[in-house]
Design a protein around this motif. Structure first.
Motif, PDB file in Angstrom:
ATOM      1  N   THR A  91      44.030  32.887  35.463  1.00 32.12           N
ATOM      2  CA  THR A  91      43.821  33.950  36.440  1.00 32.12           C
ATOM      3  C   THR A  91      44.034  33.405  37.848  1.00 32.12           C
ATOM      4  O   THR A  91      43.661  32.252  38.122  1.00 32.12           O
ATOM      5  N   MET A  92      44.596  34.224  38.700  1.00 35.97           N
ATOM      6  CA  MET A  92      44.850  33.785  40.077  1.00 35.97           C
ATOM      7  C   MET A  92      43.547  33.497  40.849  1.00 35.97           C
ATOM      8  O   MET A  92      43.583  32.879  41.905  1.00 35.97           O
ATOM      9  N   TYR A  93      42.407  33.926  40.296  1.00 32.93           N
ATOM     10  CA  TYR A  93      41.126  33.727  40.983  1.00 32.93           C
ATOM     11  C   TYR A  93      40.409  32.455  40.531  1.00 32.93           C
ATOM     12  O   TYR A  93      39.330  32.139  41.027  1.00 32.93           O
ATOM     13  N   ASN A 131      38.253  29.060  34.091  1.00 33.16           N
ATOM     14  CA  ASN A 131      39.136  30.060  34.697  1.00 33.16           C
ATOM     15  C   ASN A 131      40.082  29.263  35.588  1.00 33.16           C
ATOM     16  O   ASN A 131      39.636  28.587  36.523  1.00 33.16           O
ATOM     17  N   SER A 133      43.671  28.825  37.865  1.00 30.23           N
ATOM     18  CA  SER A 133      44.738  29.502  38.616  1.00 30.23           C
ATOM     19  C   SER A 133      45.974  28.605  38.715  1.00 30.23           C
ATOM     20  O   SER A 133      45.877  27.389  38.837  1.00 30.23           O
ATOM     21  N   LEU A 136      47.502  30.650  43.889  1.00 34.30           N
ATOM     22  CA  LEU A 136      46.506  31.697  44.152  1.00 34.30           C
ATOM     23  C   LEU A 136      47.222  33.017  44.444  1.00 34.30           C
ATOM     24  O   LEU A 136      46.688  33.895  45.095  1.00 34.30           O
TER      25      LEU A 136
END
Ligand code: SAM
Length: 182
Positions: A91-93, A131, A133, A136
């Motif tokens: 995930t980009m987060y 999680n 990334s 971002l």
């Protein structure tokens, strides 16, 4: 080869919708296979066509690579962890790849790489052990998965030979050469 690692890698693709995601889900699976994953699961709607096209690729180009529909992704992730595996959500987060990849590679746990579709439920972030990334910036599950696997295997996946392949490419500076193996 990727077999020198004690862990196995599977991909979980969330929220597949046959009308809209046919190509991108197929690409997630093709990238998963080509870049060293051992198999993939997907949730959302079952799609016989996508499954058949991947099985056909495995039949011709080798494996091993399995594909399986899961009705309940939460259950799948929980079971994976209960069996001693870890869940890694792209995930980009998340935490930047470069900061966590060494620890992920070092851990002996089988890895379930989770990629989302349109909207990823908050629960995925909570269930994931990691999680992660890959930049971002918003991009794609196909791009994220390829870079992740490439870093995880440190490029060894590029040299992988596939078992039971019926056909194989002989690299050429120009043109195409494909041989039949059996
Ligand atoms: N907007 C969606 C959400 O709720 O997060 C994500 C949509 S994106 C087109 C589809 C998937 O690509 C994401 O779920 C994620 O797995 C992956 N992805 C996209 N950009 C990423 C990034 N910068 N780093 C890691 N994964 C990324």
């Amino acid at each position: 080869m990727c077999h020198q690692h004690s862990w196995k890698v599977f991909v979980l693709r969330l929220g597949h919708r046959p009308e809209r995601d046919k190509r991108i889900t197929t690409h997630v699976f093709l990238v998963a296979r080509a870049f060293g994953a051992h198999g993939a699961f997907y949730s959302g709607q079952k799609d016989e066509k996508v499954e058949a096209s991947i099985r056909k690729v495995v039949e011709s180009w080798g494996g091993p690579f399995s594909i399986e529909y899961v009705e309940e992704w939460v259950k799948k992730i929980r079971e994976w962890k209960k069996m001693g595996g870890e869940a890694i959500h792209l995930t980009m987060y998340g935490l930047p790849l470069n900061e966590v990849i060494q620890e992920i590679r070092k851990s002996k746990k089988d890895k379930l790489i989770i990629v989302g579709g349109e909207k990823v439920p908050r629960l995925v972030y909570d269930l994931a052990d990691w999680n992660v990334s890959i930049t971002l910036q918003p991009h794609s599950e196909v791009g994220a998965l390829s870079v992740f696997l490439h870093e995880l295997y440190m490029g060894e996946e590029l040299k992988r030979e596939f078992e039971n392949a019926r056909i194989k490419v002989i690299p050429q500076a120009r043109g195409k050469k494909v041989i039949r193996l059996f």
